[in-house]
Design an enzyme around this catalytic site. Sequence first.
Site, PDB file in Angstrom:
ATOM      1  N   VAL A  28       0.839  -1.207   0.000  1.00 12.86           N
ATOM      2  CA  VAL A  28       0.000   0.000   0.000  1.00 12.86           C
ATOM      3  C   VAL A  28       0.873   1.256   0.000  1.00 12.86           C
ATOM      4  O   VAL A  28       0.605   2.207  -0.745  1.00 12.86           O
ATOM      5  CB  VAL A  28      -0.976   0.000   1.205  1.00 12.86           C
ATOM      6  CG1 VAL A  28      -1.706   1.330   1.325  1.00 12.86           C
ATOM      7  CG2 VAL A  28      -1.979  -1.148   1.075  1.00 12.86           C
ATOM      8  N   ARG A  42     -10.239   2.745  13.601  1.00 15.65           N
ATOM      9  CA  ARG A  42     -11.463   2.934  12.808  1.00 15.65           C
ATOM     10  C   ARG A  42     -12.743   3.024  13.621  1.00 15.65           C
ATOM     11  O   ARG A  42     -13.628   3.804  13.305  1.00 15.65           O
ATOM     12  CB  ARG A  42     -11.612   1.784  11.800  1.00 15.65           C
ATOM     13  CG  ARG A  42     -10.596   1.835  10.691  1.00 15.65           C
ATOM     14  CD  ARG A  42     -10.825   0.677   9.755  1.00 15.65           C
ATOM     15  NE  ARG A  42      -9.740   0.551   8.816  1.00 15.65           N
ATOM     16  CZ  ARG A  42      -9.367  -0.591   8.261  1.00 15.65           C
ATOM     17  NH1 ARG A  42     -10.006  -1.716   8.561  1.00 15.65           N
ATOM     18  NH2 ARG A  42      -8.374  -0.618   7.410  1.00 15.65           N
ATOM     19  N   CYS A  74     -10.643  -2.035   3.014  1.00 18.97           N
ATOM     20  CA  CYS A  74     -10.749  -1.980   1.547  1.00 18.97           C
ATOM     21  C   CYS A  74     -12.113  -2.441   1.021  1.00 18.97           C
ATOM     22  O   CYS A  74     -12.698  -1.803   0.138  1.00 18.97           O
ATOM     23  CB  CYS A  74      -9.626  -2.807   0.925  1.00 18.97           C
ATOM     24  SG  CYS A  74      -9.364  -4.395   1.708  1.00 18.97           S
ATOM     25  N   ARG A 101     -11.276 -15.100   0.423  1.00 22.33           N
ATOM     26  CA  ARG A 101     -10.029 -14.812  -0.305  1.00 22.33           C
ATOM     27  C   ARG A 101      -9.984 -15.686  -1.558  1.00 22.33           C
ATOM     28  O   ARG A 101     -10.252 -16.890  -1.486  1.00 22.33           O
ATOM     29  CB  ARG A 101      -8.827 -15.142   0.588  1.00 22.33           C
ATOM     30  CG  ARG A 101      -7.514 -14.677   0.028  1.00 22.33           C
ATOM     31  CD  ARG A 101      -7.296 -13.194   0.128  1.00 22.33           C
ATOM     32  NE  ARG A 101      -7.093 -12.760   1.503  1.00 22.33           N
ATOM     33  CZ  ARG A 101      -7.016 -11.484   1.861  1.00 22.33           C
ATOM     34  NH1 ARG A 101      -7.153 -10.516   0.975  1.00 22.33           N
ATOM     35  NH2 ARG A 101      -6.836 -11.157   3.125  1.00 22.33           N
ATOM     36  N   HIS A 159     -10.693  -6.392  -5.612  1.00 23.83           N
ATOM     37  CA  HIS A 159     -11.724  -7.103  -4.839  1.00 23.83           C
ATOM     38  C   HIS A 159     -13.055  -7.025  -5.596  1.00 23.83           C
ATOM     39  O   HIS A 159     -13.404  -5.976  -6.161  1.00 23.83           O
ATOM     40  CB  HIS A 159     -11.957  -6.420  -3.487  1.00 23.83           C
ATOM     41  CG  HIS A 159     -10.860  -6.615  -2.476  1.00 23.83           C
ATOM     42  ND1 HIS A 159      -9.760  -7.406  -2.680  1.00 23.83           N
ATOM     43  CD2 HIS A 159     -10.745  -6.108  -1.210  1.00 23.83           C
ATOM     44  CE1 HIS A 159      -8.996  -7.368  -1.578  1.00 23.83           C
ATOM     45  NE2 HIS A 159      -9.570  -6.584  -0.686  1.00 23.83           N
ATOM     46  N   ASN A 194      -8.332  -2.867  -4.860  1.00 23.96           N
ATOM     47  CA  ASN A 194      -8.309  -2.787  -3.394  1.00 23.96           C
ATOM     48  C   ASN A 194      -7.111  -2.016  -2.852  1.00 23.96           C
ATOM     49  O   ASN A 194      -7.202  -1.421  -1.778  1.00 23.96           O
ATOM     50  CB  ASN A 194      -8.305  -4.204  -2.799  1.00 23.96           C
ATOM     51  CG  ASN A 194      -7.191  -5.062  -3.360  1.00 23.96           C
ATOM     52  OD1 ASN A 194      -7.149  -5.336  -4.564  1.00 23.96           O
ATOM     53  ND2 ASN A 194      -6.272  -5.467  -2.510  1.00 23.96           N
TER      54      ASN A 194
HETATM   55  P1  A2P Z   1       9.486  -3.090   6.279  1.00 27.98           P
HETATM   56  O1  A2P Z   1       9.634  -3.170   4.772  1.00 27.98           O
HETATM   57  O2  A2P Z   1      10.656  -2.379   6.914  1.00 27.98           O
HETATM   58  O3  A2P Z   1       9.141  -4.391   6.930  1.00 27.98           O
HETATM   59  P2  A2P Z   1       2.973  -4.984   3.545  1.00 27.98           P
HETATM   60  O4  A2P Z   1       1.594  -4.607   4.005  1.00 27.98           O
HETATM   61  O5  A2P Z   1       3.137  -4.978   2.069  1.00 27.98           O
HETATM   62  O6  A2P Z   1       3.450  -6.251   4.194  1.00 27.98           O
HETATM   63  O7  A2P Z   1       3.948  -3.819   4.077  1.00 27.98           O
HETATM   64  C1  A2P Z   1       4.023  -3.446   5.425  1.00 27.98           C
HETATM   65  C2  A2P Z   1       4.772  -2.129   5.554  1.00 27.98           C
HETATM   66  O8  A2P Z   1       4.748  -1.751   6.932  1.00 27.98           O
HETATM   67  C3  A2P Z   1       6.228  -2.210   5.151  1.00 27.98           C
HETATM   68  O9  A2P Z   1       6.641  -0.958   4.641  1.00 27.98           O
HETATM   69  C4  A2P Z   1       6.913  -2.490   6.479  1.00 27.98           C
HETATM   70  O10 A2P Z   1       8.250  -2.067   6.530  1.00 27.98           O
HETATM   71  C5  A2P Z   1       6.091  -1.612   7.394  1.00 27.98           C
HETATM   72  N1  A2P Z   1       6.176  -2.063   8.785  1.00 27.98           N
HETATM   73  C6  A2P Z   1       5.776  -3.238   9.295  1.00 27.98           C
HETATM   74  N2  A2P Z   1       6.021  -3.290  10.631  1.00 27.98           N
HETATM   75  C7  A2P Z   1       6.592  -2.101  10.947  1.00 27.98           C
HETATM   76  C8  A2P Z   1       7.079  -1.527  12.153  1.00 27.98           C
HETATM   77  N3  A2P Z   1       7.035  -2.182  13.315  1.00 27.98           N
HETATM   78  N4  A2P Z   1       7.595  -0.275  12.095  1.00 27.98           N
HETATM   79  C9  A2P Z   1       7.642   0.403  10.930  1.00 27.98           C
HETATM   80  N5  A2P Z   1       7.196  -0.078   9.759  1.00 27.98           N
HETATM   81  C10 A2P Z   1       6.687  -1.322   9.766  1.00 27.98           C
END
Ligand code: A2P
Length: 345
Positions: free
Chosen positions: A24, A109, A140, A245, A252, A325
Amino acid sequence: MSEQFLAKKDAGYVVAVVGATGAVGQTMLEILAERNFPVAELFPVASSRSAGSTIEFKGKEYVVQDLETFDPSGVDIALFSAGGSTSKVHAPRFAEAGCYVIDNSSAWRMDEDICLVVPEVNPHALEMARENKIIANPNCSTIQMVVALKPLHDAVPIKRVVVTTYQAVSGAGGKAIEELAKQTTQLLSSKSAEVNVFPARIAFNVIPQIDVFMDDGYTKEERKMMDETRKIMESEIAVTATTVRVPVFYGHSEAVNITFTAAMDADRARQLLADADGVCVVDDPSAEDYPMPSEAAGTDPVWVGRIRNDDSCANSLHLWVVADNVRKGAALNAVQIAEILIPHS
Ligand code: A2P
């Protein structure tokens, strides 16, 4: 005219994207660029895992910052899509530093002090954010459904909605996209499929579970659709959902059955939807024309087709609703909210 949320800044705004390396977050960056959002300074932020790596925005490289140590002072707008527990901790920290947080997780939310906003449906709810500065971006599946319900509900109030979803794997993030691709390759090479992200194999399968089960037998995703729809529509519409899913990467789809409090028919609904903001009607059975995720992926509208009367129940209709989505269901909706926060004249 109501007071502006952010003061006019000719040079543009300081924007942070938290979760910038995710499915996202990446799309948020693409949409900010596509829509020429006035960004003066950009901070891509993620976990320590990807801090120090670079991402591209409008042809320039930016270094990803670590959320734990990132100082939000001076940020005007932060778009968060890094999971609920991250938002619970860091959204208030950003808001206290004075920036507006638009949060794509489910953390805030249903908080009664936090607004839950779909710009085509309830932009007025943003008024609540002037004090606490946190704005929740809905689920979404909820977003695309309420965009289609709103013009109908404004014409004739809706009594009940029964929805079944067919949700793409991208709703579960980057790892889920990889899992569908990998399992498909494994099965087509006569290997067994490794299951890591979903509760069962998703390639060549359909899983009637999104998120965890609750005590009443519904899943959390289903509960989100039911509760969020009522909050956004500001109405006690009865909503029941089955969320599923399917092995689709992006887009979606939803089969939506609607019962109105008074007469409504397919022709009128088709006209109302054709005139509605953010909706495109594709509904020509004679040409076998209807919306599908393969065509909706990468686009902005909520696509509606298969509009027909439900003769099994008074004042009832069926709709088939499809949207990207990751765009309208997440990143685009968040950027549209950000656009309302900045002055336009
Ligand atoms: P990172 O790439 O460093 O893990 P997705 O929904 O595609 O799995 O992506 C999740 C996003 O949220 C990624 O950018 C991930 O970063 C970030 N993220 C997940 N956990 C944390 C956290 N504890 N702190 C900061 N960013 C996070």
